[in-house]
Design a protein around this motif. Sequence first.
Motif, PDB file in Angstrom:
ATOM      1  N   GLU A   4     -11.323 -56.428  19.288  1.00 48.20           N
ATOM      2  CA  GLU A   4     -11.789 -57.732  18.996  1.00 48.20           C
ATOM      3  C   GLU A   4     -11.822 -57.906  17.672  1.00 48.20           C
ATOM      4  O   GLU A   4     -12.688 -57.152  16.902  1.00 48.20           O
ATOM      5  N   PRO A   5     -11.348 -58.832  17.185  1.00 51.80           N
ATOM      6  CA  PRO A   5     -11.268 -59.159  15.570  1.00 51.80           C
ATOM      7  C   PRO A   5     -12.517 -59.817  15.108  1.00 51.80           C
ATOM      8  O   PRO A   5     -13.057 -60.866  15.726  1.00 51.80           O
ATOM      9  N   LEU A   6     -13.425 -59.045  14.343  1.00 49.28           N
ATOM     10  CA  LEU A   6     -14.539 -59.740  13.765  1.00 49.28           C
ATOM     11  C   LEU A   6     -14.250 -60.163  12.414  1.00 49.28           C
ATOM     12  O   LEU A   6     -15.141 -61.013  11.788  1.00 49.28           O
ATOM     13  N   PHE A   7     -13.386 -59.684  11.629  1.00 50.80           N
ATOM     14  CA  PHE A   7     -12.900 -59.942  10.270  1.00 50.80           C
ATOM     15  C   PHE A   7     -11.388 -59.936  10.242  1.00 50.80           C
ATOM     16  O   PHE A   7     -10.554 -59.143  10.712  1.00 50.80           O
ATOM     17  N   SER A  19     -12.001 -54.573  13.646  1.00 50.28           N
ATOM     18  CA  SER A  19     -13.383 -54.827  14.484  1.00 50.28           C
ATOM     19  C   SER A  19     -14.233 -53.781  13.796  1.00 50.28           C
ATOM     20  O   SER A  19     -14.043 -53.732  12.705  1.00 50.28           O
ATOM     21  N   ARG A  20     -15.274 -53.363  14.540  1.00 53.95           N
ATOM     22  CA  ARG A  20     -16.080 -52.417  13.668  1.00 53.95           C
ATOM     23  C   ARG A  20     -15.536 -51.185  13.693  1.00 53.95           C
ATOM     24  O   ARG A  20     -15.927 -50.577  12.513  1.00 53.95           O
ATOM     25  N   CYS A  84     -17.874 -53.797   7.898  1.00 54.48           N
ATOM     26  CA  CYS A  84     -18.496 -54.943   7.564  1.00 54.48           C
ATOM     27  C   CYS A  84     -17.853 -56.121   7.036  1.00 54.48           C
ATOM     28  O   CYS A  84     -18.329 -57.192   6.901  1.00 54.48           O
ATOM     29  N   CYS A  85     -16.554 -55.768   6.153  1.00 58.33           N
ATOM     30  CA  CYS A  85     -15.973 -56.708   5.774  1.00 58.33           C
ATOM     31  C   CYS A  85     -14.404 -56.254   5.260  1.00 58.33           C
ATOM     32  O   CYS A  85     -14.554 -54.949   5.256  1.00 58.33           O
ATOM     33  N   GLU A  98     -20.818 -50.671   6.489  1.00 64.00           N
ATOM     34  CA  GLU A  98     -22.114 -50.663   6.341  1.00 64.00           C
ATOM     35  C   GLU A  98     -22.703 -49.567   5.535  1.00 64.00           C
ATOM     36  O   GLU A  98     -23.950 -49.991   5.114  1.00 64.00           O
TER      37      GLU A  98
END
Length: 132
Positions: A4-7, A19-20, A84-85, A98
């Motif tokens: 799941e792409p978050l960044f 993802s995370r 986180c980025c 993180e």
Amino acid sequence: MDIEPLFVAINSSHVFAASRDNFLIWHFMTPKTQSTLGISGSRHRKERLYHVDDTPSGVAEVIQDLDKSYQPNANMTATGDPICCLAASEKVLVIGRESGALQRYSLPQVALVQRYTFTSRPQSLAINCTST
């Protein structure tokens, strides 16, 4: 895509999605680039999935380029220090975690070359045009 792409980050030839726990690197070619190289009918996709806790050295990519049947196994376990980025340039991918750790990967071979530790969590990252 198996994550799941978050960044997300992009440079002139790659898309980076994270993802995370994992990050994916997808090599793309624009139609103009494909026609210039004479491979307009090619549907060859180059994408690689990495776990943030792994230490890639760039060797798996060389093996995969030589042996098209080779498929490295991606670690899909959860990490204790999530992403986180991220930021990318033509030469470097930097992933922030993180805990305050930054991981710098060289491109295009995706080799982990340096880890930095800070006392605070990175909120966002940016890389200048010379990757310095």
